[in-house]
Enzyme design. Sequence first.
Site, PDB file in Angstrom:
ATOM      1  N   LEU A  32       0.835  -1.203   0.000  1.00 40.54           N
ATOM      2  CA  LEU A  32       0.000   0.000   0.000  1.00 40.54           C
ATOM      3  C   LEU A  32       0.875   1.260   0.000  1.00 40.54           C
ATOM      4  CD1 LEU A  32      -3.097   0.623   0.200  1.00 40.54           C
ATOM      5  CD2 LEU A  32      -2.749   0.903   2.657  1.00 40.54           C
ATOM      6  N   SER A  98       3.654  -6.612   2.404  1.00 33.37           N
ATOM      7  CA  SER A  98       2.469  -5.967   2.954  1.00 33.37           C
ATOM      8  C   SER A  98       1.229  -6.345   2.133  1.00 33.37           C
ATOM      9  CB  SER A  98       2.711  -4.455   3.024  1.00 33.37           C
ATOM     10  OG  SER A  98       1.783  -3.827   3.869  1.00 33.37           O
ATOM     11  N   GLN A  99       0.457  -5.360   1.664  1.00 33.99           N
ATOM     12  CA  GLN A  99      -0.728  -5.680   0.857  1.00 33.99           C
ATOM     13  C   GLN A  99      -0.366  -6.560  -0.340  1.00 33.99           C
ATOM     14  OE1 GLN A  99      -3.958  -2.652  -0.121  1.00 33.99           O
ATOM     15  NE2 GLN A  99      -2.920  -2.734  -2.086  1.00 33.99           N
ATOM     16  N   ASP A 215       6.058  -4.397  14.407  1.00 36.60           N
ATOM     17  CA  ASP A 215       5.663  -3.917  13.080  1.00 36.60           C
ATOM     18  C   ASP A 215       4.929  -2.571  13.151  1.00 36.60           C
ATOM     19  OD1 ASP A 215       5.039  -4.972  10.061  1.00 36.60           O
ATOM     20  OD2 ASP A 215       3.342  -3.855  10.870  1.00 36.60           O
ATOM     21  N   HIS A 270       7.192  -1.490  10.324  1.00 36.46           N
ATOM     22  CA  HIS A 270       6.616  -1.963   9.061  1.00 36.46           C
ATOM     23  C   HIS A 270       7.358  -1.461   7.817  1.00 36.46           C
ATOM     24  CE1 HIS A 270       3.563  -3.857   6.642  1.00 36.46           C
ATOM     25  NE2 HIS A 270       3.408  -2.732   5.955  1.00 36.46           N
TER      26      HIS A 270
END
Length: 289
Positions: A32, A98-99, A215, A270
């Site tokens: 993202l 991630s995404q 994270d 993250h």
Amino acid sequence: MVGAAGLLYPLLGACLWAAVVGYKPVIIVHGLFDSSGDFKNLQRFINESHPGTNVTVIDLFDRSASLEPMWKQVEGFKSAIYPIMQNAADGVHFICYSQGGLVCRGILSTLSDHNVHSFISLSSPQAGQYGDTDYLKYLFPQFVKSNLYHLCYTAIGQRISICNYWNDPHHRNLYVNSSDYLALLNSERPNPNSTEWKKNFLKIQKLVLIGGPDDGVITPWQSSHFGFYDDNETVVEMQHQDLYLRDVFGLKTLAARGDLIICSVPGVEHVWWHSNETVFHTCMEKWLV
């Protein structure tokens, strides 16, 4: 001279081995609000440890375009990735951040002739997302985690990527019936393609799940390892999750095969997972051969 030759021959041997055997191409799918330019460190780590590796960071759905619906992203990334697969007789590796880790699951589930060996899921909300993060405040300033379901579990909400995997543990039925993406991938609602998707997904050789307690974005952080909240917001680890116990898309099978690797690294926020050399050497390097 003998000493020099003694040093040189093993080096030459290693170079010849790399040239003859070669390393499989690596395909990186971003998350993202990212773009391909954010992965220069990861590309460098790969090329330093495995010289000559063909690394492609797919330059699609960058920045705000990463909010496009997940299935649209799956189809777009799939079209860009498929030619790379076709040119790689020995297969490829995925690193999906991630995404992007959820995008890659969509690709692996729906592409019957993929040749992905290692699927490295790098701090990805594989079991869903439910948290008050800075991303949430930025995207939906009028919402908090407890009421975002009012938007996400509507037809309009499902046109936003994050809503496709928003998993509110207090509104389980709404999630199951409304999620156009994650609930289907997890076969949490009837999916006529579930048997075929499982067969496709299980063509991978290794599933590497990377995440950690510091994270700060993936919530709960254990979602990166397929753990998630129950309705009391107590984390239930993957091995006790229904989708694992029923082996709905192959997690239990992968574990039984010895091909499910869980890598937990503390102290990583993250945005730093793909730039952290320790994470690369500890969790990724050995699976990229």
